[in-house]
Design a protein around this motif. Structure first.
Motif, PDB file in Angstrom:
ATOM      1  N   ILE A  24      -8.037  13.933  32.329  1.00 32.79           N
ATOM      2  CA  ILE A  24      -8.830  12.850  32.920  1.00 32.79           C
ATOM      3  C   ILE A  24      -8.293  12.472  34.299  1.00 32.79           C
ATOM      4  N   MET A  25      -6.980  12.391  34.433  1.00 35.93           N
ATOM      5  CA  MET A  25      -6.417  12.036  35.737  1.00 35.93           C
ATOM      6  C   MET A  25      -6.714  13.115  36.768  1.00 35.93           C
ATOM      7  N   GLN A  26      -6.662  14.387  36.336  1.00 38.19           N
ATOM      8  CA  GLN A  26      -6.995  15.474  37.261  1.00 38.19           C
ATOM      9  C   GLN A  26      -8.466  15.398  37.667  1.00 38.19           C
ATOM     10  N   ALA A  27      -9.330  15.171  36.698  1.00 36.18           N
ATOM     11  CA  ALA A  27     -10.765  15.117  36.998  1.00 36.18           C
ATOM     12  C   ALA A  27     -11.088  13.948  37.923  1.00 36.18           C
ATOM     13  N   ALA A  28     -10.450  12.807  37.688  1.00 32.25           N
ATOM     14  CA  ALA A  28     -10.731  11.636  38.535  1.00 32.25           C
ATOM     15  C   ALA A  28     -10.309  11.896  39.970  1.00 32.25           C
ATOM     16  N   SER A  29      -9.180  12.543  40.144  1.00 31.24           N
ATOM     17  CA  SER A  29      -8.714  12.877  41.498  1.00 31.24           C
ATOM     18  C   SER A  29      -9.633  13.896  42.158  1.00 31.24           C
ATOM     19  N   PHE A  30     -10.005  14.899  41.391  1.00 32.97           N
ATOM     20  CA  PHE A  30     -10.890  15.944  41.913  1.00 32.97           C
ATOM     21  C   PHE A  30     -12.218  15.359  42.385  1.00 32.97           C
ATOM     22  N   LEU A  31     -12.768  14.443  41.608  1.00 32.98           N
ATOM     23  CA  LEU A  31     -14.083  13.896  41.961  1.00 32.98           C
ATOM     24  C   LEU A  31     -14.017  12.980  43.178  1.00 32.98           C
ATOM     25  N   GLN A  32     -12.832  12.543  43.533  1.00 30.80           N
ATOM     26  CA  GLN A  32     -12.693  11.843  44.818  1.00 30.80           C
ATOM     27  C   GLN A  32     -12.860  12.801  45.988  1.00 30.80           C
ATOM     28  N   LEU A  33     -12.473  14.060  45.748  1.00 29.69           N
ATOM     29  CA  LEU A  33     -12.608  15.075  46.796  1.00 29.69           C
ATOM     30  C   LEU A  33     -14.009  15.646  46.834  1.00 29.69           C
ATOM     31  N   ASN A  34     -14.611  15.778  45.680  1.00 30.51           N
ATOM     32  CA  ASN A  34     -15.889  16.482  45.577  1.00 30.51           C
ATOM     33  C   ASN A  34     -16.699  15.866  44.445  1.00 30.51           C
ATOM     34  N   ASP A  35     -17.684  15.047  44.793  1.00 32.09           N
ATOM     35  CA  ASP A  35     -18.465  14.402  43.733  1.00 32.09           C
ATOM     36  C   ASP A  35     -19.777  15.140  43.453  1.00 32.09           C
ATOM     37  N   GLU A  36     -19.912  16.334  44.009  1.00 31.06           N
ATOM     38  CA  GLU A  36     -21.061  17.181  43.663  1.00 31.06           C
ATOM     39  C   GLU A  36     -20.562  18.575  43.300  1.00 31.06           C
ATOM     40  N   PRO A  37     -19.718  18.675  42.303  1.00 31.89           N
ATOM     41  CA  PRO A  37     -19.100  19.973  42.013  1.00 31.89           C
ATOM     42  C   PRO A  37     -20.037  20.922  41.270  1.00 31.89           C
ATOM     43  N   THR A  38     -19.905  22.188  41.607  1.00 36.93           N
ATOM     44  CA  THR A  38     -20.553  23.228  40.821  1.00 36.93           C
ATOM     45  C   THR A  38     -19.673  23.555  39.624  1.00 36.93           C
ATOM     46  N   ASP A  39     -20.220  24.339  38.697  1.00 39.60           N
ATOM     47  CA  ASP A  39     -19.403  24.778  37.564  1.00 39.60           C
ATOM     48  C   ASP A  39     -18.152  25.508  38.057  1.00 39.60           C
ATOM     49  N   GLU A  40     -18.344  26.334  39.093  1.00 42.58           N
ATOM     50  CA  GLU A  40     -17.201  27.088  39.626  1.00 42.58           C
ATOM     51  C   GLU A  40     -16.167  26.139  40.218  1.00 42.58           C
ATOM     52  N   ASP A  41     -16.629  25.124  40.963  1.00 41.89           N
ATOM     53  CA  ASP A  41     -15.696  24.136  41.518  1.00 41.89           C
ATOM     54  C   ASP A  41     -14.874  23.484  40.411  1.00 41.89           C
ATOM     55  N   ILE A  42     -15.566  23.117  39.332  1.00 43.21           N
ATOM     56  CA  ILE A  42     -14.884  22.446  38.220  1.00 43.21           C
ATOM     57  C   ILE A  42     -13.844  23.381  37.599  1.00 43.21           C
ATOM     58  N   ASP A  43     -14.220  24.633  37.438  1.00 42.74           N
ATOM     59  CA  ASP A  43     -13.263  25.586  36.859  1.00 42.74           C
ATOM     60  C   ASP A  43     -12.049  25.761  37.759  1.00 42.74           C
ATOM     61  N   ALA A  50     -19.550  12.603  34.847  1.00 45.15           N
ATOM     62  CA  ALA A  50     -18.799  11.615  35.629  1.00 45.15           C
ATOM     63  C   ALA A  50     -19.188  11.699  37.107  1.00 45.15           C
ATOM     64  N   ALA A  51     -19.367  12.916  37.592  1.00 43.16           N
ATOM     65  CA  ALA A  51     -19.759  13.084  38.995  1.00 43.16           C
ATOM     66  C   ALA A  51     -21.095  12.406  39.256  1.00 43.16           C
TER      67      ALA A  51
END
Lengths: 204, 153
Positions: B104-123, B146-147
Motif C-alpha cells: 500500500i505504501m508503495q502504491a500510494a507513492s507511485f500514484l503520486q508520480l503517475n495517477d493514470e498508470p497502465t497495467d505495464e506501469d503498475i507492474d 485508487a488511481a
C-alpha cells in the motif's frame, strides 16, 4: 503525471559530492603516441565493458542489467526494474527507493545481495552512453563524440570520474561484488593519456 | 535524536546507523511496517520519507532526522482512509496480509508520480514488492481503482 515535478526536486539536490583523492595530471601534450593511446583505450574498454560499469550503461530499454561473477548469468535487473526515460525510475519506482542516498558508502554495501548505496541519487547514465554489449570501437567513438558524451573533453571525462561518487563506488562495490578493473586513478590516467594522444579509435 | 513519524515528534536514544525499520518497530512500537528480508529485496518495510517510498531496512535513523516519516498508520485513518487503502478493501486484496502495508505504501507513492498508470506501469512499479500469497492480480486492480479515485474520476 507528476514526473516532471519529481524530477525537478530530485535534480535540485546535489547529484555529486566531493569525494575525490584523484589526481588529474595529464601527460605533456605530444608525449603520448597513437599506439600508446590505443593501448590506453584498450584498458579503458576493459573498465567500460566490465559489469560494474556496463550494467548501468544500458540503452533505450532503460533496464539495468545484472551480470558478472556474482550473478551466474546475464539478465535484466530483477523485480522488473525499469528506470524509464527519466533514468531514475521516476515513472514507476525510483531507484532511490532501494538504492538510498547515504553518506557512509561502506555502510550496507558490504552486505551481499543488498542494494548498493552511495551518497548520491542512484541513476542510469544518459541513454546515449550505452556500453552494455557494445564493442571497443563503438564505445571509443561514443566516448569521444561531444554529441554523445555530454559535450565533454577528455579532461572533463577525467574530472567527471573524480566527482561522481557512483563511479567511485564501482571500484569499491563491497558485498562480494567484483570491482571494476585497475584502480580509479589508473583509469583516470588512461583517459588522460588517451586524450593527449588525440582520442584515437581502432576504426580511424 | 528526534524523528518525526506520522506527524508526531519522537525522541529516541539509538545509534545513528540503526536501520529506521528497527527504530520504528522496536523503539516506537509502530508495527504496521514489516521486516521481510533486510536487504531491500522484498518491499515489506516500505515507508514514505517526505512522501517518497523507501525501504526502511536500508535507511539509517540518523539519515532521516530532518525528514517526515510516514508509515501505514499515518497514511490514512479508519474514518478517513487513503484512496489506496479504500481500494485495497474494495478489492479484498490481502490474504495473509504480511506484505500489504508495504504494498500500500508503495502504491500510494507511485500514484503520486503517475495517477493514470497502465497495467505495464503498475507492474513496473509494484514488482519490487513481493507477495508470497500471490495477490498480484488484485493489487493491480486495486491500484487502478485508487488511481481513478485520486483523479477524481
Amino acid at each position: 503525471m507528476r514526473v516532471l515535478t519529481v524530477l525537478a526536486i530530485l535534480f535540485a539536490a546535489p547529484a555529486f559530492a566531493e569525494v575525490g583523492k584523484i589526481e588529474i595530471n595529464p601527460p605533456a601534450q605530444g608525449s603520448v603516441t597513437r599506439a600508446e593511446g590505443l593501448q590506453a583505450f584498450d584498458r579503458i574498454y576493459e573498465v567500460a565493458s566490465h559489469p560494474r560499469c556496463s550494467n548501468c550503461h544500458v540503452g533505450a530499454s532503460n533496464r539495468p542489467m545484472w551480470s558478472g561473477p556474482s550473478y551466474g548469468k546475464t539478465r535484466p535487473h530483477g523485480m522488473l526494474v525499469n528506470a524509464g526515460e527519466s533514468r531514475i525510475g521516476a515513472e514507476h519506482i525510483l531507484c532511490s527507493t532501494c538504492h538510498v542516498n547515504v553518506e557512509a558508502t561502506e555502510r550496507g554495501n558490504n552486505v551481499p545481495h543488498a542494494a548498493p548505496r552511495v551518497a548520491a541519487d542512484w541513476q542510469l547514465p544518459p541513454v546515449e552512453f550505452e556500453w552494455f554489449g557494445k564493442t571497443s570501437v563503438e564505445v571509443c567513438n561514443q566516448m569521444r563524440d561531444p554529441e554523445r558524451n555530454g559535450d565533454r573533453t577528455y579532461l572533463d571525462i577525467a574530472s567527471h570520474l573524480d566527482h561522481d561518487v557512483i563511479l567511485h563506488w564501482a571500484w569499491e562495490p563491497g558485498g562480494g561484488r567484483e570491482p571494476a578493473p585497475y584502480s580509479l586513478q589508473e583509469h583516470v590516467n588512461d583517459v588522460l593519456a588517451w586524450g593527449v594522444a588525440g582520442m584515437p579509435c581502432e576504426s580511424d | 535524536m528526534k524523528l518525526s513519524v506520522n506527524g508526531k515528534s519522537h525522541d529516541v536514544d539509538v545509534e545513528n546507523d540503526m536501520p529506521l525499520l528497527w527504530v520504528l518497530r522496536d523503539e516506537l512500537g509502530i508495527t504496521g511496517v514489516k521486516y521481510g528480508c533486510g536487504i531491500a529485496q522484498c518491499g515489506a518495510c516500505t515507508v514514505h520519507i517526505d512522501g517518497q517510498a523507501v525501504r526502511s531496512c536500508q535507511i539509517a535513523a540518523g539519515e532521516v532526522e530532518d525528514a517526515e516519516i510516514t508509515t501505514i498508520e499515518g497514511l490514512g485513518q479508519p474514518e478517513a482512509l487513503h484512496a489506496v487503502q479504500s481500494a485495497w478493501i474494495e478489492h479484498q486484496v490481502a490474504q495473509c496480509g504480511y506484505c500489504q502495508s508495504g504494498q500500500i505504501m508503495q502504491a500510494a507513492s507511485f500514484l503520486q508520480l503517475n495517477d493514470e498508470p497502465t497495467d505495464e506501469d503498475i507492474d513496473f512499479a509494484m514488482s519490487a514488492n513481493l507477495c508470497r500469497c500471490g495477490t498480484y492480480p488484485r493489487i493491480r486492480e486495486a491500484v487502478k481503482t485508487a488511481a481513478k479515485t485520486l483523479r477524481g474520476a
